[in-house]
Design a protein around this motif. Structure first.
Motif, short mmCIF file in Angstrom:
data_model
loop_
_atom_site.label_atom_id
_atom_site.label_comp_id
_atom_site.label_asym_id
_atom_site.label_seq_id
_atom_site.Cartn_x
_atom_site.Cartn_y
_atom_site.Cartn_z
N ASP A 225 -38.67 -116.87 34.24
CA ASP A 225 -38.04 -115.91 33.34
C ASP A 225 -39.02 -114.80 32.97
OD1 ASP A 225 -35.43 -117.32 32.71
OD2 ASP A 225 -36.87 -118.88 32.16
N LEU A 226 -40.30 -115.14 32.98
CA LEU A 226 -41.38 -114.20 32.64
C LEU A 226 -42.52 -114.39 33.62
CD1 LEU A 226 -43.09 -112.30 30.77
CD2 LEU A 226 -43.62 -114.32 29.40
N VAL A 227 -43.03 -113.28 34.16
CA VAL A 227 -44.21 -113.33 35.03
C VAL A 227 -45.32 -112.54 34.35
CG1 VAL A 227 -45.18 -112.84 37.30
CG2 VAL A 227 -42.75 -113.45 37.09
N ILE A 228 -46.45 -113.20 34.12
CA ILE A 228 -47.63 -112.58 33.51
C ILE A 228 -48.70 -112.41 34.58
CG2 ILE A 228 -49.49 -112.82 31.81
CD1 ILE A 228 -47.56 -114.50 30.12
N LEU B 104 -45.25 -108.74 32.62
CA LEU B 104 -46.27 -108.25 31.68
C LEU B 104 -47.62 -108.23 32.36
CD1 LEU B 104 -46.60 -109.60 28.02
CD2 LEU B 104 -48.59 -109.10 29.40
N LEU B 105 -48.34 -107.14 32.21
CA LEU B 105 -49.72 -107.04 32.69
C LEU B 105 -50.66 -107.38 31.54
CD1 LEU B 105 -49.62 -103.65 34.63
CD2 LEU B 105 -49.21 -105.94 35.55
N SER B 106 -51.53 -108.36 31.73
CA SER B 106 -52.59 -108.66 30.78
C SER B 106 -53.91 -108.42 31.51
CB SER B 106 -52.50 -110.11 30.29
OG SER B 106 -53.59 -110.42 29.45
N LEU B 107 -54.64 -107.41 31.09
CA LEU B 107 -55.82 -107.01 31.85
C LEU B 107 -57.01 -106.74 30.95
CD1 LEU B 107 -55.76 -103.26 32.53
CD2 LEU B 107 -53.58 -104.33 31.94
N THR B 108 -58.17 -106.82 31.55
CA THR B 108 -59.41 -106.49 30.86
C THR B 108 -60.03 -105.27 31.53
OG1 THR B 108 -60.72 -107.95 32.29
CG2 THR B 108 -59.83 -108.90 30.25
N THR B 109 -60.82 -104.53 30.76
CA THR B 109 -61.49 -103.35 31.30
C THR B 109 -63.00 -103.48 31.11
OG1 THR B 109 -61.53 -102.06 29.27
CG2 THR B 109 -59.51 -101.97 30.58
N GLY B 110 -63.73 -102.67 31.87
CA GLY B 110 -65.17 -102.60 31.68
C GLY B 110 -65.57 -101.62 30.60
N PHE C 174 -39.71 -101.21 39.95
CA PHE C 174 -39.02 -100.99 41.21
C PHE C 174 -38.25 -102.23 41.63
CE2 PHE C 174 -38.60 -100.89 45.82
CZ PHE C 174 -38.16 -99.59 46.06
N CYS C 175 -38.85 -103.39 41.38
CA CYS C 175 -38.20 -104.66 41.74
C CYS C 175 -37.18 -105.11 40.69
CB CYS C 175 -39.25 -105.75 41.93
SG CYS C 175 -40.38 -105.45 43.30
N GLY C 176 -37.02 -104.31 39.64
CA GLY C 176 -36.01 -104.61 38.64
C GLY C 176 -36.53 -105.25 37.37
N PHE C 177 -37.78 -105.71 37.36
CA PHE C 177 -38.32 -106.37 36.18
C PHE C 177 -38.13 -105.52 34.92
CE2 PHE C 177 -41.19 -108.69 39.17
CZ PHE C 177 -40.99 -109.98 38.70
N LYS C 178 -37.84 -106.17 33.81
CA LYS C 178 -37.97 -105.53 32.51
C LYS C 178 -39.43 -105.67 32.10
CE LYS C 178 -33.23 -106.46 30.94
NZ LYS C 178 -32.74 -107.08 32.19
N VAL C 179 -40.13 -104.56 31.98
CA VAL C 179 -41.58 -104.56 31.79
C VAL C 179 -41.92 -104.53 30.31
CG1 VAL C 179 -43.75 -103.39 32.33
CG2 VAL C 179 -41.87 -103.39 34.01
N LEU C 180 -42.71 -105.50 29.86
CA LEU C 180 -43.17 -105.52 28.49
C LEU C 180 -44.47 -104.73 28.37
CD1 LEU C 180 -42.49 -109.26 27.56
CD2 LEU C 180 -40.99 -107.27 27.27
N ALA C 181 -44.82 -104.34 27.16
CA ALA C 181 -46.04 -103.57 26.93
C ALA C 181 -47.25 -104.33 27.46
CB ALA C 181 -46.21 -103.28 25.45
N PRO C 182 -48.20 -103.64 28.08
CA PRO C 182 -49.38 -104.33 28.60
C PRO C 182 -50.25 -104.87 27.48
CG PRO C 182 -49.71 -101.97 28.70
CD PRO C 182 -48.28 -102.18 28.28
N GLN C 183 -50.93 -105.97 27.77
CA GLN C 183 -51.94 -106.52 26.86
C GLN C 183 -53.30 -106.09 27.43
OE1 GLN C 183 -51.25 -108.12 24.09
NE2 GLN C 183 -53.30 -108.74 23.44
N ILE C 184 -53.96 -105.15 26.78
CA ILE C 184 -55.22 -104.62 27.31
C ILE C 184 -56.37 -105.06 26.41
CG2 ILE C 184 -56.44 -102.56 28.07
CD1 ILE C 184 -53.73 -101.12 28.20
N SER C 185 -57.30 -105.78 26.98
CA SER C 185 -58.51 -106.20 26.26
C SER C 185 -59.64 -105.31 26.73
CB SER C 185 -58.80 -107.68 26.54
OG SER C 185 -57.72 -108.50 26.14
N GLU D 286 -38.94 -106.05 23.14
CA GLU D 286 -38.10 -105.17 23.93
C GLU D 286 -38.93 -104.57 25.07
OE1 GLU D 286 -34.83 -104.54 23.71
OE2 GLU D 286 -34.71 -106.05 22.12
N PRO D 287 -38.34 -104.37 26.24
CA PRO D 287 -39.08 -103.74 27.34
C PRO D 287 -39.50 -102.32 26.99
CG PRO D 287 -37.03 -104.75 28.11
CD PRO D 287 -36.98 -104.76 26.62
N ILE D 288 -40.57 -101.87 27.60
CA ILE D 288 -41.03 -100.50 27.39
C ILE D 288 -40.29 -99.55 28.33
CG2 ILE D 288 -43.33 -101.24 26.67
CD1 ILE D 288 -44.34 -100.45 29.47
N ASP D 289 -40.35 -98.29 28.01
CA ASP D 289 -39.79 -97.25 28.87
C ASP D 289 -40.75 -97.03 30.04
OD1 ASP D 289 -38.69 -95.03 30.04
OD2 ASP D 289 -39.04 -93.69 28.35
#
Length: 232
Positions: A96-99, A145-151, A180-191, A220-223
């Motif tokens: 139902d959710l892919v992270i 949902l994208l959960s990512l870290t940055t340098g 593009f694949c239809g996913f409802k995209v949630l806001a990214p979690q950026i650390s 709610e999904p993001i735009d």
């Protein structure tokens, strides 16, 4: 949420890394909610990122001129893709959710994760052009949902920062692949810059992620329209 299923596609070499902590936190919190959580640990699995002729089992539809996109589409319809692709597709299909949990590499994903997207999200499974994509994409009933870290720091990834607005980096991933694949995209979690902050600040980042996951099913999904990324 006992009936919800979550797939975490995890791309980091070190289990004790900050990305590893975020992945473990997600598993623990979502499991606590009663969700069934599956982790695809790509490095531990030795997942093959390259798109190759070997992804198709058996004969090609056109052996004289190899076209990967055409061949995997035909192979998907015949269930003649390799077992590793089929296994990952089954996980996505059930979720139902892919992270996606990963460190930002050169303004994008690690190669192993991009390879997962290239091989798993093939035509026929994730979309079918020109009929089923974006709003009509096959995953229109799923969340991603994208959960990512940055340098670098948050300031570096702002419009006025050295790296520019991080939304520009997320455009190809959130709009060009997931939406593009239809996913409802949630806001990214950026650390931002976990390697360069205090241990206490890292704990707060992890706690913030855990807290967000408590209410993830209410978000709610993001735009994901072009204006969201480029007109602000």
């Amino acid at each position: 949420m006992a009936d919800k299923k979550v797939l975490i596609v995890y791309a980091h070499q070190e289990p004790r890394s900050f990305n590893g902590s975020l992945k473990t936190t997600a598993v623990e919190e979502l499991s606590r909610q009663g969700c069934a959580v599956t982790v695809s640990d790509l490095y531990a699995m030795g997942f093959e990122p390259r798109t190759m002729r070997q992804d198709i089992v058996g004969d090609l539809s056109n052996p004289k001129h190899f076209n990967y996109g055409v061949e995997v589409y035909e192979a998907f319809k015949k269930r003649s893709l390799t077992s590793d692709i089929l296994a990952e597709q089954k996980k996505v299909q059930e979720a139902d959710l892919v992270i996606f949990q990963f460190p930002l590499y050169w303004m994008s994903t690690p190669a192993i994760l991009k390879g997962w997207m290239d091989r798993v999200l093939c035509q026929g499974f994730a979309f079918r052009f020109p009929d089923f994509y974006y709003d009509t994409g096959y995953f229109k009933d799923k969340l991603a949902l994208l959960s990512l870290t940055t340098g670098g720091t948050a300031e570096m990834y702002s419009k006025s920062g050295d790296m520019g607005d991080i939304r520009y980096y997320l455009w190809p991933l959130q709009h060009g692949i997931l939406r593009f694949c239809g996913f409802k995209v949630l806001a990214p979690q950026i650390s931002f810059a976990p390697e360069f902050v205090s241990q206490e600040e890292r704990k707060l980042m992890v706690a913030s992620w855990a807290q967000r996951l408590k209410n993830i099913w209410e978000e709610e999904p993001i735009d994901c329209s072009p204006a969201c990324y480029f007109d602000q």
